[in-house]
Design a protein around this motif. Sequence first.
Motif, short mmCIF file in Angstrom:
data_model
loop_
_atom_site.label_atom_id
_atom_site.label_comp_id
_atom_site.label_asym_id
_atom_site.label_seq_id
_atom_site.Cartn_x
_atom_site.Cartn_y
_atom_site.Cartn_z
N GLU A 5 -80.58 43.54 99.46
CA GLU A 5 -80.04 43.80 99.02
C GLU A 5 -79.81 45.71 98.38
N LEU A 6 -79.09 46.78 98.49
CA LEU A 6 -79.52 48.12 98.13
C LEU A 6 -77.42 48.33 97.03
N SER A 7 -78.36 48.92 96.20
CA SER A 7 -77.41 49.41 95.48
C SER A 7 -77.00 50.81 95.75
N LEU A 8 -75.82 50.66 95.11
CA LEU A 8 -74.86 52.20 95.82
C LEU A 8 -74.31 52.41 94.34
N PRO A 9 -75.12 53.91 94.57
CA PRO A 9 -74.51 54.95 93.02
C PRO A 9 -72.98 54.51 92.46
N ILE A 10 -73.61 54.47 90.94
CA ILE A 10 -72.12 54.43 90.66
C ILE A 10 -72.37 54.76 88.77
N PHE A 11 -71.92 55.41 88.27
CA PHE A 11 -71.70 55.86 87.30
C PHE A 11 -70.30 56.91 87.15
N CYS A 12 -70.71 56.77 84.93
CA CYS A 12 -69.55 57.17 85.26
C CYS A 12 -68.92 58.87 85.29
N GLU A 52 -63.55 51.44 88.21
CA GLU A 52 -62.79 51.99 89.59
C GLU A 52 -63.31 52.23 90.74
N ILE A 53 -64.74 53.12 90.21
CA ILE A 53 -65.73 53.08 91.37
C ILE A 53 -65.51 52.20 91.98
N ALA A 54 -66.30 51.27 91.40
CA ALA A 54 -66.46 49.13 92.12
C ALA A 54 -65.37 48.97 92.60
N ALA A 55 -64.53 49.54 92.21
CA ALA A 55 -63.13 48.44 93.17
C ALA A 55 -62.81 49.80 94.01
N MET A 56 -63.14 50.83 94.72
CA MET A 56 -63.07 51.94 95.70
C MET A 56 -63.82 51.43 96.48
N HIS A 106 -64.34 53.89 77.64
CA HIS A 106 -63.73 54.87 78.91
C HIS A 106 -64.62 54.81 80.11
N PHE A 107 -66.31 54.61 79.71
CA PHE A 107 -67.81 54.44 80.88
C PHE A 107 -67.15 52.78 81.33
N VAL A 108 -66.90 52.18 81.31
CA VAL A 108 -66.66 51.06 81.87
C VAL A 108 -65.51 51.21 82.66
#
Length: 381
Positions: free
Chosen positions: A354-361, A268-272, A261-263
């Motif tokens: 590089e800048l990492s944008l927020p991504i978490f479950c 989903e978030i990455a696809a958005m 579920h976490f993955v």
Amino acid sequence: MAHEFIPYGHQSISEEDIAAVAAVLRGDWLTCGPDVDAFERAFAQYVGAKHAVSFANGTAALHGAMSAAGVEPGDAVIVPPLTFAATSNSAVYLGGVPVFADISRDTFCMDPADADRAARECGRRVKVFAPVSFAGYPVDIAAFKELARRHGAVVIEDGCHALGAERNGKKVGAEADMTAFSFHPVKHITTGEGGMVTTDSDRYAEHLRAFRAHGITRDPSKFKRSYAGGWDNDMQCLGYNYRLSDIQCALGASQLKRVDHFVARRREIAAMYEERLRDIDGVELPPSCAGHSWHLFAARFPADRRAQIFDRLREAGLGVQVHYIPVYAHSFYREHFPQDAARFPVSEETCARELSLPIFCGMTDEQVDLAVEDVRQALRS
Ligand SMILES: *Cc1c(COP(=O)(O)O)cnc(C)c1O
């Protein structure tokens, strides 16, 4: 106007997780008990490896793997510059010499061709190739296994970003000689602090188990001297106290039940992000593939404006981060292992942009929209 702060990563803890930890606290074993075995068995089964050996953290796991691979003073360990310092530090602990190889533009993972060049030119015995599945992109382990075969070396995958990632129908952790994972709260599953090494090798697993517990065995069949009786134990190598407690393993086992579920939510978030950022001028999307498990969403921006964009996003309440400063750019590495940065053009460019944008479950669709809008605003000059 700033919105409520959105961190770049955050753990997801359920009532079941809390109950699992509480049950251990009410029981007899806080460490060295049955929850350690249970978590290790479940983890090995999940990734599809024969063994999983738990460690106090991901760095200790890498240290154990480097030791099991036989890294000795002066041995070369081939590592990418684009990683957390621990990938390389774990070799340095044993007197190993980090030999850097550039990353590929298409994956942000270590480039096998440059790793081969680095291995041939370093003039040392090459003990380990240590590619990193950066951001959750599953690195091409088959290519590194072929290189390792030719150089007589071992492949240790730093899979700390890549739990749940898949390549050619296999999960990260099933393919390399050894794979290290981390359970720091920003990673896919957490135990607070924690780590794991997976391997199919009985010999490596035995070394890893000894290494994380002082190098001491109580098994009479392993004794090199005479066995004196039920109380006897023998310290056979210089190990460490790198154990993960039952309290932590109970949390890990409970978290592992939700890893798919976490993955899935991270995907989903990455696809958005991919869909919504694609047409914004000035953002470049990170490398993507079907088996990616998206620990980070490592976007790139114009190098000359990165600092300004970083500040604007932070002011807007977006918890962006830079992953990473090249390992060789840290003062310790400049002093002990100086490098010519010009040899690593892709790493240099990536680290500068590089800048990492927020991504978490637990990130909501609304938070993804806010992040995209923040990026759009920050890019307006
Ligand atoms: C998190 C991480 C580690 C180290 O893990 P800890 O559990 O924090 O010790 C090592 N390598 C990479 C690439 C990581 O992201």
